[in-house]
Scaffold this motif. Structure first.
Motif, short mmCIF file in Angstrom:
data_model
loop_
_atom_site.label_atom_id
_atom_site.label_comp_id
_atom_site.label_asym_id
_atom_site.label_seq_id
_atom_site.Cartn_x
_atom_site.Cartn_y
_atom_site.Cartn_z
N UNK A 43 50.23 38.62 28.86
CA UNK A 43 49.66 39.01 27.49
C UNK A 43 48.73 40.25 27.63
N UNK A 44 47.96 40.50 26.80
CA UNK A 44 47.06 41.62 26.63
C UNK A 44 46.08 41.55 27.74
N UNK A 45 45.31 40.33 28.04
CA UNK A 45 44.17 40.21 28.87
C UNK A 45 44.80 40.39 30.29
N UNK A 46 46.07 39.91 30.71
CA UNK A 46 46.67 39.91 31.85
C UNK A 46 47.04 41.57 32.28
N UNK A 47 47.51 42.11 31.12
CA UNK A 47 48.02 43.45 31.48
C UNK A 47 46.82 44.45 31.68
N UNK A 48 45.69 44.07 30.81
CA UNK A 48 44.39 44.63 31.34
C UNK A 48 43.87 44.58 32.86
N UNK A 49 44.26 43.29 33.29
CA UNK A 49 43.64 43.19 34.60
C UNK A 49 44.67 43.69 35.69
N UNK A 50 45.93 43.94 35.38
CA UNK A 50 46.62 44.58 36.26
C UNK A 50 46.51 46.07 36.19
N UNK A 51 46.10 46.51 35.04
CA UNK A 51 46.00 47.96 34.96
C UNK A 51 44.44 48.38 35.49
N UNK A 52 43.52 47.30 35.71
CA UNK A 52 42.42 47.29 36.35
C UNK A 52 42.45 47.65 37.94
N UNK A 53 43.50 46.60 38.39
CA UNK A 53 43.74 46.87 39.94
C UNK A 53 44.41 47.86 40.09
N UNK A 54 45.47 48.35 39.48
CA UNK A 54 46.07 49.46 39.71
C UNK A 54 45.29 50.88 39.73
N UNK A 55 44.12 50.82 38.90
CA UNK A 55 43.34 51.85 39.07
C UNK A 55 42.32 51.89 39.95
N UNK A 56 42.08 50.80 40.68
CA UNK A 56 41.10 50.55 41.70
C UNK A 56 41.33 51.36 43.13
N UNK A 57 40.32 51.74 43.60
CA UNK A 57 40.78 52.24 45.08
C UNK A 57 40.48 51.23 46.06
N UNK A 58 40.97 51.71 47.53
CA UNK A 58 40.94 50.64 48.39
C UNK A 58 39.42 49.92 48.59
N UNK A 59 38.43 50.63 48.17
CA UNK A 59 37.06 49.99 48.54
C UNK A 59 36.94 48.93 47.13
N UNK A 60 37.36 49.27 46.07
CA UNK A 60 36.83 48.21 45.09
C UNK A 60 38.04 47.30 44.79
N UNK A 61 39.21 47.54 45.25
CA UNK A 61 40.23 46.71 44.83
C UNK A 61 40.21 45.45 45.22
N UNK A 62 39.65 44.85 46.46
CA UNK A 62 39.72 43.43 46.89
C UNK A 62 38.79 42.59 46.08
N UNK A 96 45.49 46.67 49.60
CA UNK A 96 44.27 46.31 50.31
C UNK A 96 44.43 46.77 51.85
N UNK A 97 43.14 47.08 52.55
CA UNK A 97 43.09 47.31 53.87
C UNK A 97 42.64 46.05 54.60
N UNK A 98 42.56 45.04 53.89
CA UNK A 98 42.09 43.86 54.42
C UNK A 98 43.13 43.14 54.84
N UNK A 99 43.31 42.54 56.04
CA UNK A 99 44.57 41.63 56.48
C UNK A 99 44.48 40.63 55.93
N UNK A 100 43.32 39.91 55.62
CA UNK A 100 43.20 38.52 54.87
C UNK A 100 43.57 38.39 53.47
N UNK A 101 43.19 39.77 52.74
CA UNK A 101 43.72 40.01 51.21
C UNK A 101 44.93 40.10 51.15
#
Length: 259
Positions: free
Chosen positions: A122-141, A83-88
């Motif tokens: 679990x499977x859902x949590x792994x998919x959320x982590x994968x989604x965050x890992x694939x996100x760029x700095x604009x969509x991650x937050x 994240x580029x957001x200090x608060x996040x």
């Protein structure tokens, strides 16, 4: 002359006392208690001996606390890196660090009660982590905030059920601690200003009322919070008392003026 001055002093005293009582009557109780700090329940006074039967719901709760830490700790660490957001970044750091503490408490309870814990999300949590890992700095937050806020919203009511129903003292204490952590995390996530509340599931509608419907007087009393005679509103009582005080002061002033 002295009697006249004494009479005037007495009248002023009565007027002053009446004004103070009137202010006390019309000032809402909530306003009077506005400066009282909101208590945060501590778990230090609760026993943690593993005493009491452990239900299937208790075991499931202990497992879910562990699962929460398994994905929210790496998610919080990822927020500090991406994240580029200090608060996040600060929110991610706080949530990751606090989940380490809660995870340690959860593992102690599991060991004491002989509950097997998972070692991977679990499977859902792994998919959320994968989604965050694939996100760029604009969509991650927004992904980070929304996924964690949704997860906390689901576990929050479940914690309350366990806290109020478990027969095991260690599970009860863990539920109280988890409740405080989850409430803190929800507040942190919402402080980002990025939560999309339109995607949060709404509460189910209340169940249809069974039995006789309360009469109007009972409903009015319940709404007014009098706890006394049905249909009597607290504001009406206050107005009557205030009018009586004013009438008393006016009568006293007339008596002294006549003298």
């Amino acid at each position: 002359m002295i009697a006249a001055r004494s009479s005037r002093r007495l009248v002023r005293w009565l007027v002053g006392i009446s004004a103070m009582v009137l202010v006390a009557l019309v000032t809402p109780t909530a306003a009077q208690a506005a400066d009282v700090p909101v208590p945060i329940p501590s778990s230090s006074g609760l026993p943690d001996r593993g005493v009491g039967p452990v239900s299937d719901a208790d075991r499931d709760f202990v497992v879910k606390v562990r699962l929460a830490g398994l994905w929210e700790i790496p998610a919080g660490n990822m927020a500090q890196q991406k994240s580029k957001d200090k608060r996040v970044r600060a929110i991610g750091k706080a949530i990751a660090g606090q989940h380490v503490t809660l995870d340690n408490a959860d593992m102690k309870v599991a060991k004491k009660l002989g509950i097997m814990l998972p070692s991977t999300p679990n499977a859902d949590q792994q998919s959320w982590l994968a989604e965050m890992a694939a996100a760029n700095s604009t969509t991650f937050d927004s992904i980070f905030i929304d996924r964690l806020r949704a997860a906390h919203g689901k576990i929050f009511p479940a914690i309350g059920i366990i806290r109020s129903s478990t027969r095991n003292d260690s599970v009860r204490r863990l539920a109280q601690e988890a409740n405080q952590f989850v409430m803190t995390h929800m507040t942190l996530l919402e402080s980002s200003g990025l939560v999309d509340y339109s995607n949060i599931p709404t509460a189910p509608p209340p169940a249809a009322q069974k039995g006789p419907v309360p009469v109007d007087g009972q409903m009015l009393a319940a709404a007014a919070g009098t706890g006394g005679v049905s249909g009597v509103n607290t504001s009406v009582i206050l107005m009557v008392l205030a009018a009586a005080l004013v009438a008393g002061v006016v009568t006293t002033m007339r008596i002294f003026r006549a003298r």
